[in-house]
Design a protein around this motif. Structure first.
Motif, PDB file in Angstrom:
ATOM      1  N   SER A  57      50.779 -10.626  63.971  1.00 16.63           N
ATOM      2  CA  SER A  57      50.022 -10.159  65.138  1.00 16.63           C
ATOM      3  C   SER A  57      50.112 -11.151  66.292  1.00 16.63           C
ATOM      4  O   SER A  57      50.191 -10.746  67.456  1.00 16.63           O
ATOM      5  N   THR A  58      50.122 -12.422  66.000  1.00 13.51           N
ATOM      6  CA  THR A  58      50.237 -13.433  67.052  1.00 13.51           C
ATOM      7  C   THR A  58      51.594 -13.354  67.726  1.00 13.51           C
ATOM      8  O   THR A  58      51.707 -13.457  68.946  1.00 13.51           O
ATOM      9  N   THR A  59      52.628 -13.154  66.944  1.00 14.62           N
ATOM     10  CA  THR A  59      53.980 -13.041  67.494  1.00 14.62           C
ATOM     11  C   THR A  59      54.093 -11.812  68.384  1.00 14.62           C
ATOM     12  O   THR A  59      54.651 -11.878  69.479  1.00 14.62           O
ATOM     13  N   THR A  60      53.549 -10.688  67.948  1.00 13.24           N
ATOM     14  CA  THR A  60      53.578  -9.459  68.744  1.00 13.24           C
ATOM     15  C   THR A  60      52.859  -9.656  70.073  1.00 13.24           C
ATOM     16  O   THR A  60      53.365  -9.258  71.132  1.00 13.24           O
ATOM     17  N   THR A  61      51.700 -10.284  70.042  1.00  7.93           N
ATOM     18  CA  THR A  61      50.951 -10.543  71.275  1.00  7.93           C
ATOM     19  C   THR A  61      51.737 -11.443  72.215  1.00  7.93           C
ATOM     20  O   THR A  61      51.769 -11.218  73.429  1.00  7.93           O
ATOM     21  N   SER A  62      52.392 -12.450  71.670  1.00  6.83           N
ATOM     22  CA  SER A  62      53.187 -13.366  72.494  1.00  6.83           C
ATOM     23  C   SER A  62      54.347 -12.641  73.161  1.00  6.83           C
ATOM     24  O   SER A  62      54.635 -12.858  74.340  1.00  6.83           O
ATOM     25  N   ILE A  63      55.011 -11.772  72.432  1.00  4.37           N
ATOM     26  CA  ILE A  63      56.125 -11.004  72.997  1.00  4.37           C
ATOM     27  C   ILE A  63      55.622 -10.051  74.078  1.00  4.37           C
ATOM     28  O   ILE A  63      56.213  -9.946  75.157  1.00  4.37           O
ATOM     29  N   MET A  64      54.512  -9.372  73.809  1.00  3.03           N
ATOM     30  CA  MET A  64      53.943  -8.459  74.804  1.00  3.03           C
ATOM     31  C   MET A  64      53.535  -9.221  76.067  1.00  3.03           C
ATOM     32  O   MET A  64      53.704  -8.725  77.186  1.00  3.03           O
ATOM     33  N   ASN A  65      53.008 -10.421  75.900  1.00  5.95           N
ATOM     34  CA  ASN A  65      52.637 -11.234  77.050  1.00  5.95           C
ATOM     35  C   ASN A  65      53.854 -11.555  77.906  1.00  5.95           C
ATOM     36  O   ASN A  65      53.802 -11.478  79.130  1.00  5.95           O
ATOM     37  N   CYS A  66      54.942 -11.898  77.267  1.00  8.91           N
ATOM     38  CA  CYS A  66      56.181 -12.185  78.014  1.00  8.91           C
ATOM     39  C   CYS A  66      56.657 -10.945  78.768  1.00  8.91           C
ATOM     40  O   CYS A  66      57.092 -11.037  79.915  1.00  8.91           O
ATOM     41  N   ILE A  70      56.663  -9.505  83.754  1.00  6.88           N
ATOM     42  CA  ILE A  70      57.556  -8.846  84.718  1.00  6.88           C
ATOM     43  C   ILE A  70      56.752  -8.017  85.723  1.00  6.88           C
ATOM     44  O   ILE A  70      56.882  -8.215  86.929  1.00  6.88           O
ATOM     45  N   PRO A  71      55.871  -7.087  85.276  1.00  7.61           N
ATOM     46  CA  PRO A  71      55.074  -6.356  86.259  1.00  7.61           C
ATOM     47  C   PRO A  71      54.138  -7.270  87.054  1.00  7.61           C
ATOM     48  O   PRO A  71      53.881  -7.025  88.235  1.00  7.61           O
ATOM     49  N   THR A  72      53.649  -8.319  86.409  1.00  9.71           N
ATOM     50  CA  THR A  72      52.780  -9.254  87.123  1.00  9.71           C
ATOM     51  C   THR A  72      53.533  -9.905  88.278  1.00  9.71           C
ATOM     52  O   THR A  72      53.025  -9.987  89.402  1.00  9.71           O
ATOM     53  N   LEU A  73      54.734 -10.359  88.023  1.00  7.45           N
ATOM     54  CA  LEU A  73      55.544 -10.970  89.084  1.00  7.45           C
ATOM     55  C   LEU A  73      55.893  -9.968  90.172  1.00  7.45           C
ATOM     56  O   LEU A  73      55.921 -10.305  91.360  1.00  7.45           O
ATOM     57  N   LEU A  74      56.149  -8.729  89.788  1.00  9.68           N
ATOM     58  CA  LEU A  74      56.461  -7.698  90.786  1.00  9.68           C
ATOM     59  C   LEU A  74      55.259  -7.399  91.678  1.00  9.68           C
ATOM     60  O   LEU A  74      55.409  -7.247  92.895  1.00  9.68           O
ATOM     61  N   THR A  75      54.077  -7.319  91.103  1.00 14.10           N
ATOM     62  CA  THR A  75      52.901  -7.047  91.931  1.00 14.10           C
ATOM     63  C   THR A  75      52.568  -8.243  92.822  1.00 14.10           C
ATOM     64  O   THR A  75      52.121  -8.062  93.954  1.00 14.10           O
ATOM     65  N   ASN A  86      48.265  -3.825  99.077  1.00 17.99           N
ATOM     66  CA  ASN A  86      47.199  -2.818  99.084  1.00 17.99           C
ATOM     67  C   ASN A  86      46.260  -3.079  97.911  1.00 17.99           C
ATOM     68  O   ASN A  86      46.517  -3.952  97.082  1.00 17.99           O
ATOM     69  N   ASN A  87      45.189  -2.327  97.852  1.00 22.92           N
ATOM     70  CA  ASN A  87      44.198  -2.531  96.792  1.00 22.92           C
ATOM     71  C   ASN A  87      44.772  -2.299  95.401  1.00 22.92           C
ATOM     72  O   ASN A  87      44.390  -2.970  94.447  1.00 22.92           O
ATOM     73  N   CYS A  88      45.676  -1.357  95.295  1.00 25.12           N
ATOM     74  CA  CYS A  88      46.293  -1.068  93.999  1.00 25.12           C
ATOM     75  C   CYS A  88      47.051  -2.296  93.485  1.00 25.12           C
ATOM     76  O   CYS A  88      46.930  -2.681  92.315  1.00 25.12           O
ATOM     77  N   SER A  89      47.847  -2.923  94.351  1.00 25.13           N
ATOM     78  CA  SER A  89      48.595  -4.124  93.957  1.00 25.13           C
ATOM     79  C   SER A  89      47.651  -5.251  93.569  1.00 25.13           C
ATOM     80  O   SER A  89      47.895  -5.974  92.608  1.00 25.13           O
ATOM     81  N   LYS A  90      46.593  -5.388  94.348  1.00 23.25           N
ATOM     82  CA  LYS A  90      45.623  -6.441  94.057  1.00 23.25           C
ATOM     83  C   LYS A  90      44.977  -6.219  92.695  1.00 23.25           C
ATOM     84  O   LYS A  90      44.892  -7.142  91.873  1.00 23.25           O
ATOM     85  N   MET A  94      45.302  -8.490  89.231  1.00 24.11           N
ATOM     86  CA  MET A  94      44.125  -9.050  88.577  1.00 24.11           C
ATOM     87  C   MET A  94      44.022  -8.578  87.125  1.00 24.11           C
ATOM     88  O   MET A  94      43.744  -9.371  86.225  1.00 24.11           O
ATOM     89  N   VAL A  95      44.265  -7.297  86.904  1.00 22.15           N
ATOM     90  CA  VAL A  95      44.146  -6.742  85.548  1.00 22.15           C
ATOM     91  C   VAL A  95      45.201  -7.342  84.619  1.00 22.15           C
ATOM     92  O   VAL A  95      44.874  -7.760  83.497  1.00 22.15           O
ATOM     93  N   THR A  96      46.463  -7.390  85.050  1.00 22.49           N
ATOM     94  CA  THR A  96      47.506  -7.947  84.179  1.00 22.49           C
ATOM     95  C   THR A  96      47.293  -9.433  83.938  1.00 22.49           C
ATOM     96  O   THR A  96      47.522  -9.921  82.829  1.00 22.49           O
ATOM     97  N   GLY A  97      46.836 -10.164  84.938  1.00 27.48           N
ATOM     98  CA  GLY A  97      46.569 -11.588  84.754  1.00 27.48           C
ATOM     99  C   GLY A  97      45.435 -11.826  83.778  1.00 27.48           C
ATOM    100  O   GLY A  97      45.536 -12.666  82.867  1.00 27.48           O
TER     101      GLY A  97
END
Length: 184
Positions: A57-66, A70-75, A86-90, A94-97
């Motif tokens: 489970s820890t490995t899966t979470t780490s992979i999902m975090n990586c 990508i979407p975090t950097l794009l936003t 815009n508010n959506c990007s903001k 915040m949510v992904t972080g």
């Protein structure tokens, strides 16, 4: 420590990792995947088996975090452009972080309590090295650089989250005024 049935003064250090166990025997490091590592019947092996189960489970979470980086950097890059912010990007930033911080810190805390803290000095491990040498003995436990790197990634995510929370979204009237000021 016993090497091929002979008692020696060999120092055995075991590093509990997400995908494997690294064994340092007097400076010579050998890794074993969790599937190949075994705990002998002598000593308490409960911690070892629990750790084996929690690693998945820890490995899966780490992979999902990586992958969610990508979407975090794009936003974040979208927010750097005034006309695209815009508010959506903001909110997405915040949510992904926040999700990244919570999920990884929870997984690492679980890994620490189940794997690292539950393994006792009474555990006796049996490792067969690549050359066929059998090493049996008590192990000292150390957290590896991968574990510490994941905590560093969490720490580095906190300022990004704070910036996204504190940076306001441009108001539409500010954008209109800026367009008027741009020379054509």
């Amino acid at each position: 420590v016993t090497v091929n049935g002979t008692s020696t003064d060999t120092i055995l250090k075991t590093y509990v990792c997400l995908t494997a166990i690294a064994v340092d025997i007097d400076g010579s490091v050998t890794t074993r995947s969790w599937d190949d590592a075994s705990c002998s019947d002598s000593g308490s092996c409960d911690g070892f088996e629990d750790c084996k189960e929690s690693v998945t489970s820890t490995t899966t979470t780490s992979i999902m975090n990586c992958l969610t980086k990508i979407p975090t950097l794009l936003t974040i890059s979208r927010r750097m452009r005034v006309h695209m912010d815009n508010n959506c990007s903001k909110i997405m930033s915040m949510v992904t972080g926040l999700a990244s911080i919570v999920s990884v810190s929870t997984a690492l805390a679980s890994f620490h309590s189940i794997c690292y803290s539950s393994m006792t000095e009474d555990d006796i491990f049996r490792f067969e090295l690549d050359d066929g040498t059998l090493v049996v003995g008590d192990a000292s436990y150390n957290l590896g650089t991968g574990y510490l790197s994941m905590w560093l990634a969490i720490v580095l995510t906190i300022p990004t989250l704070a910036i996204n929370i504190l940076m306001p979204v441009p108001r539409p009237e500010d954008l209109l005024e800026e367009e008027k000021e741009v020379p054509k």
